[in-house]
Enzyme design. Sequence first.
Site, PDB file in Angstrom:
ATOM      1  N   TRP A 150      17.281  -0.701  16.028  1.00  0.00           N
ATOM      2  CA  TRP A 150      17.203  -1.767  15.025  1.00  0.00           C
ATOM      3  C   TRP A 150      15.804  -1.998  14.484  1.00  0.00           C
ATOM      4  CZ3 TRP A 150      13.699  -4.985  17.132  1.00  0.00           C
ATOM      5  CH2 TRP A 150      13.626  -5.056  18.532  1.00  0.00           C
ATOM      6  N   LYS A 174      25.890   6.325  14.961  1.00  0.00           N
ATOM      7  CA  LYS A 174      26.090   4.904  15.245  1.00  0.00           C
ATOM      8  C   LYS A 174      24.748   4.222  15.072  1.00  0.00           C
ATOM      9  CE  LYS A 174      25.648   2.432  18.762  1.00  0.00           C
ATOM     10  NZ  LYS A 174      25.082   1.232  18.071  1.00  0.00           N
ATOM     11  N   PRO A 176      22.336   0.603  14.252  1.00  0.00           N
ATOM     12  CA  PRO A 176      22.146  -0.671  14.955  1.00  0.00           C
ATOM     13  C   PRO A 176      23.033  -1.769  14.370  1.00  0.00           C
ATOM     14  CG  PRO A 176      20.361  -0.322  13.416  1.00  0.00           C
ATOM     15  CD  PRO A 176      21.216   0.904  13.340  1.00  0.00           C
ATOM     16  N   GLU A 177      23.849  -2.381  15.198  1.00  0.00           N
ATOM     17  CA  GLU A 177      24.736  -3.440  14.730  1.00  0.00           C
ATOM     18  C   GLU A 177      23.965  -4.669  14.268  1.00  0.00           C
ATOM     19  OE1 GLU A 177      27.079  -0.561  16.802  1.00  0.00           O
ATOM     20  OE2 GLU A 177      25.274  -1.636  17.471  1.00  0.00           O
ATOM     21  N   GLY A 227      15.619   4.861  21.502  1.00  0.00           N
ATOM     22  CA  GLY A 227      15.810   3.546  22.102  1.00  0.00           C
ATOM     23  C   GLY A 227      15.073   3.424  23.413  1.00  0.00           C
ATOM     24  N   SER A 228      15.586   2.578  24.285  1.00  0.00           N
ATOM     25  CA  SER A 228      14.894   2.257  25.531  1.00  0.00           C
ATOM     26  C   SER A 228      15.015   3.388  26.547  1.00  0.00           C
ATOM     27  CB  SER A 228      15.468   0.973  26.131  1.00  0.00           C
ATOM     28  OG  SER A 228      16.768   1.198  26.645  1.00  0.00           O
ATOM     29  N   GLU A 249      14.015  10.130  21.947  1.00  0.00           N
ATOM     30  CA  GLU A 249      12.747   9.477  21.603  1.00  0.00           C
ATOM     31  C   GLU A 249      12.828   8.085  22.195  1.00  0.00           C
ATOM     32  OE1 GLU A 249      10.376   6.953  20.295  1.00  0.00           O
ATOM     33  OE2 GLU A 249      11.311   7.167  18.325  1.00  0.00           O
ATOM     34  N   LEU A 250      12.157   7.903  23.341  1.00  0.00           N
ATOM     35  CA  LEU A 250      12.330   6.693  24.138  1.00  0.00           C
ATOM     36  C   LEU A 250      11.091   5.811  24.077  1.00  0.00           C
ATOM     37  CD1 LEU A 250      14.126   8.364  27.176  1.00  0.00           C
ATOM     38  CD2 LEU A 250      15.100   7.524  25.029  1.00  0.00           C
ATOM     39  N   CYS A 283       7.830   1.381  18.721  1.00  0.00           N
ATOM     40  CA  CYS A 283       7.728   2.185  19.947  1.00  0.00           C
ATOM     41  C   CYS A 283       6.337   2.768  20.131  1.00  0.00           C
ATOM     42  CB  CYS A 283       8.785   3.275  19.954  1.00  0.00           C
ATOM     43  SG  CYS A 283       8.671   4.434  18.572  1.00  0.00           S
ATOM     44  N   GLU A 380       6.586  -2.293  28.661  1.00  0.00           N
ATOM     45  CA  GLU A 380       6.404  -2.369  27.213  1.00  0.00           C
ATOM     46  C   GLU A 380       6.847  -3.738  26.699  1.00  0.00           C
ATOM     47  OE1 GLU A 380       7.556   0.327  23.297  1.00  0.00           O
ATOM     48  OE2 GLU A 380       8.968   0.217  24.979  1.00  0.00           O
TER      49      GLU A 380
END
Length: 475
Positions: A150, A174, A176-177, A227-228, A249-250, A283, A380
């Site tokens: 997001w 999919k 980000p909602e 994401g995380s 890609e975290l 990030c 983080e």
Amino acid sequence: MYETLALYIDGEFLGGEGRKTEEVSNPATLEVLGQLPHASTADLDRALAAAARAFESWRHSSPMQRSEILRKVGQLSRERAQDIGRNMTLDQGKPLAESVGEIMACADHADWHAEECRRIYGRVITPRSPEVRQIVLREPIGVCAAFTPWNFPYNQAIRKVCAAIGAGCTIILKGPEDSPSAVMAIARMFHDAGLPPGVLNIVWGVPSEVSDYLIRSPIVRKVSFTGSVPVGKHLASLAGAHMKRVTMELGGHSPVLVFDDADIGRAAKQLARFKVRNAGQVCVSPTRFYIHEKAYDQFLDVFVNTLKTVKVGDGLEADTQMGPLAHARRVPTMTKFVENALELGGKVVLGGERLDRKGHFFAPTVVTDLPEHSMLMTEEPFGPIAPITRFSDTDDVIRRANSLPFGLSSYVFTNSLQTATKVSNGIEAGMVNINHFGSALPETPFGGVKDSGIGSEGGAETFDGYLVTKFVTHV
């Protein structure tokens, strides 16, 4: 008007009729913007079938056809940037200038992939016998499943979509909602650019349920996630159980090393501005500040005074420089970081609290005198908080910078070529920025090491994750 939200499956936009929906709201005003439909199991099956069917023809499509479509998407991105950016500001919160800038920069991503997809070459290997021919082909891997975050909803999605489509793959994304409008805009642009049905499909839903269903499907051959770290590890383990290639890609915890021979004032101003970009929800945001003891006082003074001038507000207001946090849950998380710092003897020299206004606003914050084991130095923050500490020895600060399991981005400020070389060689990170912020261009690699990820989503390495190697030999 805010974007009309829908699924996009097999070339059709499908609304919320008969489907579960969730509210999408503005983090600055808490106003409800729209209703986002969730994909049912039948919708996911339809998307999988469409992507599989489309792949049989798209894999053999001309690179020129792919290039033409990507070029058109780049053109549409520029033409629609203001409208897409406004909607992104509404559901994500970042200032309008940042939103529009994200769209314009991503037009370059479409253009770059449009050119590079025409240069996916194999090679000929000289045989040991003259009657033998040995050829290496690079072919699209198949149907891809992608999951995007997001914080940069347009940027992260367009990277994956352009790489997959340019390589000849089909993709189910999919997005980000919480901030879906940008991904909807991408679907509409590819649709209008003439992309065949089924090559790109957009679904929404409960993240854990959708990701589990898609990754377990034998139709999906590649998984890309941004994401995380915890979620990335879970998805990577699930993909690994089914022998599926991954690009991850975290998260990171980017160290900043400022040496006393740097232009201290310039570094402090630039870093302060970069720190509050997207309210620190980046990030690659600078998150651990190590300042040489001889430059510490000057740096801290300029850094704090620069942040004091930052105008925090609704992203649609013309003078806003930092918007709200994207979610209500991020505000108490920021408070927790500050409370932990105070418990361990840290000092809050700026901010440190939620702003007293509607929306998810937290003040730009600077914390000093922190021990290495504090939350801010080990986790983080993903928000507008900057922990600033001292160092005196180069080898020791490199050790401290490498002490965490993360390795995404890093920043070094020095006017010494010797120091720059030593630190860039010593830091364990996928990206090292020296005296500027030069990551995230279409033509440059973007990825991390250690817990921060696998693979790259930028530069020539982009297509590697979407292609398989086939060796052909004959007499």
